[in-house]
Structures are given as C-alpha cells and as structure tokens.
Design a protein around this motif. Structure first.
Motif, PDB file in Angstrom:
ATOM      1  N   ARG A   1      43.121  78.958   6.896  1.00 42.79           N
ATOM      2  CA  ARG A   1      43.765  79.163   8.187  1.00 42.79           C
ATOM      3  C   ARG A   1      43.327  78.081   9.154  1.00 42.79           C
ATOM      4  NH1 ARG A   1      40.400  84.532  10.273  1.00 42.79           N
ATOM      5  NH2 ARG A   1      38.443  83.436  10.785  1.00 42.79           N
TER       6      ARG A   1
ATOM      7  N   THR B   1      47.795  81.487   9.395  1.00 45.14           N
ATOM      8  CA  THR B   1      47.496  81.444   7.972  1.00 45.14           C
ATOM      9  C   THR B   1      48.192  80.248   7.338  1.00 45.14           C
ATOM     10  OG1 THR B   1      47.278  83.857   7.869  1.00 45.14           O
ATOM     11  CG2 THR B   1      47.698  82.704   5.793  1.00 45.14           C
ATOM     12  N   LEU B   2      47.457  79.480   6.542  1.00 40.44           N
ATOM     13  CA  LEU B   2      47.985  78.246   5.949  1.00 40.44           C
ATOM     14  C   LEU B   2      48.290  78.368   4.466  1.00 40.44           C
ATOM     15  CD1 LEU B   2      45.575  75.639   7.588  1.00 40.44           C
ATOM     16  CD2 LEU B   2      47.925  76.174   8.279  1.00 40.44           C
ATOM     17  N   SER B   3      47.749  79.380   3.787  1.00 38.73           N
ATOM     18  CA  SER B   3      47.870  79.413   2.326  1.00 38.73           C
ATOM     19  C   SER B   3      48.110  80.832   1.834  1.00 38.73           C
ATOM     20  CB  SER B   3      46.595  78.871   1.675  1.00 38.73           C
ATOM     21  OG  SER B   3      45.543  79.817   1.781  1.00 38.73           O
TER      22      SER B   3
ATOM     23  N   LEU C   1      53.830  78.822   2.178  1.00 37.60           N
ATOM     24  CA  LEU C   1      52.502  78.352   2.556  1.00 37.60           C
ATOM     25  C   LEU C   1      51.929  77.494   1.428  1.00 37.60           C
ATOM     26  CD1 LEU C   1      51.142  81.747   3.943  1.00 37.60           C
ATOM     27  CD2 LEU C   1      52.203  79.882   5.248  1.00 37.60           C
TER      28      LEU C   1
ATOM     29  N   GLY D   1      52.722  73.343   1.591  1.00 37.55           N
ATOM     30  CA  GLY D   1      52.600  73.977   2.893  1.00 37.55           C
ATOM     31  C   GLY D   1      52.372  72.959   3.997  1.00 37.55           C
TER      32      GLY D   1
END
Length: 552
Positions: free
Chosen positions: A521, A526-528, A425, A463
């Motif tokens: 997100r 979830t992005l990170s 991510l 990511g």
C-alpha cells in the motif's frame, strides 16, 4: 491417493461399482415425468426436467453399488493393454454430420472401470433420446489381448466415459474428456491436459473415508455441423447424494468454457460437501524445493490458488507440498471467483519434455448465482513426486447438508492459459524462500548466519507500483507467530516489478504452521493483491545456531 498415475495412463480414477437395478430406476423416473420409460435403444422423451426428476427419485431409493461383473478378458487388463483399445473413428457419435466441427469417441470399460456408464444421443428439437449400445465393433483392440468372443452380446457393459474432439483433427485432438467417477478435464490451445475437475466432492477432509460420486449416465445433444458448442447432461449417483447436471461446453480457439447447472439431492446428511471441486498436482516450485532433487527446476500442474472474494479482495495463495497433510478453509460469502492457476508458461522453468508443465491449463470458477456463506477449501497432501494429485480445492457451503434437501448451483469453468479475470492491482509474480538471518554485509555461501531465520522474497508486477514508488511503497506483513525483520523493497528490472524481502524468526520451539499475509500500500491506497502463505518451521534440532567461533 495415487490418483495422478491413473490419469497419466488414461485411466483417471477407479469408479464406484454399478447398480444392477439401475434400469428400473430409469423406467420409473422417466415414466413419472413423461409417461414413458427410457429403454436401451428405444427413442424416448428426454429433457433436463426429466433428468432432474430422475435424480430426485433416485435420491429416495437405497444406494446400490454392486457392479456388473466384467468378462475376465477385461477385468484383468493392464494399464498398457487398456490404452491400446481405441474407439473406431468410423463409428463416432456424430460421424454422419458432414463438415462437422466436433465429434465424440467413447471409452471402453475394463481394468479399473467396472461401473458401466450409459450413453444416450439426444435430439434436442424433438426432446428425444436414444441409448447407445455397447458392441465390440465400435472399438479397435489392436494387440491389447482382449478376447472379443467374450464380449459378443454383452450390450449391458455400457461405456467408461467419452471424449470430444475438435476440427480440424477430429480423430486425434481431444479437447474435453469425461472418464472415471465424476472426473472431467479440458485443454486450452496447447492441447495439453493438466488438472481435473469433478462433479461433486464428499467428505474430502472429514472423520470418514472420502466418497467419490459417479456420473452413471450421459446424454449428448447432437450439434449442427458448424457448432463449436455442445450440451451434455449427466446423472450423478453416490451413497450420499444424487445429481442432475447440464454442461454447455464452448470449444473456443484459445480455451474451453463450460457453463454448468447442477441440482444436488442429499440422500443423507453430509459432513462436507464440495462444490466445483478441482484436483491438481504440486511437487515443487519456486517456493518449495524439498522434492526437486531432479533435473527439473519445477514440477507442478498448478502453482497457486487464486481467489476473488465476495468483498472484492484479490488473494494469491502459493501452493505447497507439505510434510504432513494440511487443510485450510478461507471463509467467504458469495465469492466472485477462484481457481488453481498455472501462470508460469516458460519452458525454462520446467525443462520437461514429457510432462510439458509449461503448457498445463489453469482452471477458474465463476459462480453464476449467489452461493451464500461458506469457504474455499484447500487440501495439500504430501507427495514424493509427480505421480499423485495432491491438491484438492472446492467451495464448501456453511449450512449443514441435511438428508432429503436439494441444492442448486450454477457456474462457469474456464480452462485456459490465463484466467478470464485478473486483479487490476499489482499481482504476485513468484514466491521464493531460503536461508535467512544474515547480518548486513554477509552473503550466503560465505558464512552461516549467527541465528536461524527463514528468508522470503515475494515478487509483485503490474498495477501502479512504479507510479507509487516516489510516494513510498509500504509492505504490510502479518504472521500468526514468530516475528518479522530485515524488510527490504527492491525494484527488479528483468520483471519490471518489485521484490519484497523479509526474514521470519521463531519465538518458540513450536512446529505449527505459520500463516503469513502480505500486501502493498501507499498511504491509504491498496496497491496489490493479497499474498497468503503457510510456512512449516523445522523442529528445533534442525534450526542452526552458529556462534562466531564456529564461523571463524
């Protein structure tokens, strides 16, 4: 707490005192395990099972910590004089192996190193070990001021530790060092030492003084000429515990990797047991500027604690130099890994031509067996500069440590510029903080804000952030107190990442630490990795409240 000063002077840390009855234990433990004793200079049976038996036998005996008195010429050495004593490369442990890739030099006792450490050379194929005696001709004393006549016949002095050098500069470039208590260090391809690891931590943050166990003996297996991997065994001793350790150490081109197996025996109940402890220094960085009134923009060996939790979550916790001691424990079960990392390798960020903080290695722990329930513990100690290791991190088991019990752990340590794994991510790139509370259109330097607030900027890179941007990136921010407002999301082209900006405002006069949590997100994805931070609000009289009349 002036630990780092000792390291920088090649002293590491003053060890606990030695045990005059230690030779009896060696004889008894080995005899019970192999019907033979391990005597100075004598070739005797040895393998890891014998060492484990030795450690378990030692655990049921009273701890004896009295040291063998050093000759006056060694006891009164200054750090400068001690550093002038050098091991003679012509007597290195593996000197007789032609075209060898590795070699061993031993450290002299003296000054703070009062406890003798016994050293053995191991023939692994024959399962035999032979002790290495101390004698003055193993060292070059130069102008250290040592009266070597006081050392003749003192073969019971032992050594302080050892270091391993790697080809092609076998006499100059050491890659691994064990020196002082149970401390050891390694380097990556920059050959720059940084943070330290320890064999065990006991009562680091407890209602009693911290206990520093000692490695009291080492056994080094003789490698083949072409080997860049070697094996070391160590016996640990302290008032509360003993331990048998096996280190399989890989000296790779870009990094050092250690495979560690250890068996700990509790002499008595232990309030806080620290597994795979590491010790580092953080004075100031992008997020903490209080102690950076120097020409160096940043001063630290490590900039963050990174955690790969048992549930798969990735966490970044920037380090602090707090105004008062702080201890945090992050609960987990069967962690996948954790470490203290130095990810910023840019010289411009440090401008240090002595410390070379841009070259300091990161250290990552990878458990090789199930560690169960516990917590990753982090202690941050206030420091006024770079001469103190003020960061301690370790795994703390949840189960109470009872007298007479034994515990086994296996893990890998990676000493490298980058950890062996990173979250797929988006990763936290940097954390910054400063004055906040500016209304729209106001700029720092033109006006003071009408109310007190603290501004935070957290940069994320990598990511799928760019792909998610058209859908919408949502920062999810939670705090343990106060409130959050003025949230902004900015794309930052120089880092090809996104900056999350927000203000934190107090809702009371409390100065208790504020725990902050942030991740990115989009919809349900979830992005990170998760950013954790601990902020220390100033007292109310230090918070500025300026009305319009003052600003005009």
């Amino acid at each position: 707490m002036e630990r780092r000063a000792f390291i920088k002077a090649s002293m590491a840390f003053a060890a606990y005192c030695g045990a005059p009855g230690f030779a009896t234990l060696f004889t008894r433990a080995a005899a019970a395990a192999a019907e033979a004793d391990i005597a100075d200079g004598g070739e005797k049976p040895f393998d890891f099972s014998i060492l484990q038996k030795m450690a378990s036998d030692l655990a049921v005996r009273p701890y004896v910590g009295e040291s063998v008195a050093l000759p006056e010429t060694l006891a009164t050495l200054t750090p400068q004089a001690y550093n002038k004593i050098q091991y003679d490369a012509e007597h290195s442990l593996w000197h007789d192996i032609p075209n060898r890739q590795l070699d061993v030099h031993l450290f002299h006792v003296g000054m703070g190193f009062k406890r003798r450490v016994r050293m053995y050379s191991v023939d692994a194929q024959a399962n035999k070990a032979r002790e290495i005696h101390f004698r003055p001709d193993l060292f070059n004393y130069h102008d250290a001021g040592v009266d070597t006549t006081q050392l003749v016949g003192q073969d019971n002095l032992g050594f302080a530790g050892f270091k391993v050098n790697k080809a092609p500069e076998l006499t100059r470039r050491d890659v691994v060092s064990f020196l002082g208590a149970s401390y050891f260090r390694a380097v990556d391809d920059t050959y720059q030492y940084g943070l330290s690891a320890r064999g065990l931590a006991i009562d680091t943050f407890a209602d009693r003084p911290e206990e520093f166990p000692d490695f009291v003996a080492f056994w080094l297996e003789t490698p083949k000429a072409s080997d860049t991997t070697f094996t070391v065994y160590a016996l640990l001793d302290s008032p509360s515990a003993t331990g048998a350790y096996r280190f399989v150490i890989h000296c790779e081109e870009k990094r050092v990797v250690m495979e560690i197996e250890k068996h700990i025996n509790a002499r008595k109940a232990i309030t806080q047991l620290g597994i795979s402890p590491m010790t580092s220094m953080f004075s100031c960085g992008t997020n903490e500027r209080r102690m950076c009134d120097t020409l160096h923009p940043q001063i630290h060996d490590s900039d963050r604690l990174a955690m790969w939790r048992g549930n798969g979550e990735w966490v970044c916790r920037p380090l602090n130099n707090p105004q008062r001691l702080q201890f945090n424990a992050y609960a987990d079960q069967d962690p996948k890994g954790f470490g203290l990392l130095q990810l910023n390798r840019n010289f411009d960020s440090y401008q240090d031509v002595i410390g070379w903080y841009n070259k300091r290695p990161s250290l990552w722990v990878e458990p090789m067996n199930k560690w169960g329930k516990g917590a990753i513990a982090l202690m941050e100690i206030p420091t006024t500069g770079e001469t103190m290791d003020n960061i301690v991190c370790f795994w703390q088991p949840a189960e109470p440590i009872k007298a007479g019990q034994s515990y086994s752990y296996s893990y890998r340590l990676y000493w490298s510029a980058q950890p062996p794994v990173r979250s797929p991510l988006a990763n936290v790139h940097a954390t910054r903080t400063g004055m906040g509370g500016f209304p729209e259109g106001w700029s720092p330097g033109e006006h003071y804000p009408p109310v007190w607030a603290r501004r935070f900027a957290v940069d994320f890179i990598g990511g799928d952030l760019k792909a998610a941007a058209p859908i919408g990136i949502e920062p999810v921010i939670t705090v343990s107190g106060g409130k959050i407002n003025n949230i902004e999301i900015l794309y930052v082209e120089p880092i090809d990442g996104y900056r999350i900006l927000f203000d934190w405002m107090p809702e009371s006069d409390s100065v208790d630490p504020i725990d902050m949590r942030l991740f990115l997100r989009t919809k349900d994805n979830t992005l990170s990795e998760t950013w954790l931070y601990q902020y220390f609000p100033p007292p109310p009289d230090k918070r500025q409240h300026i009305d319009d009349r003052q600003m005009h």
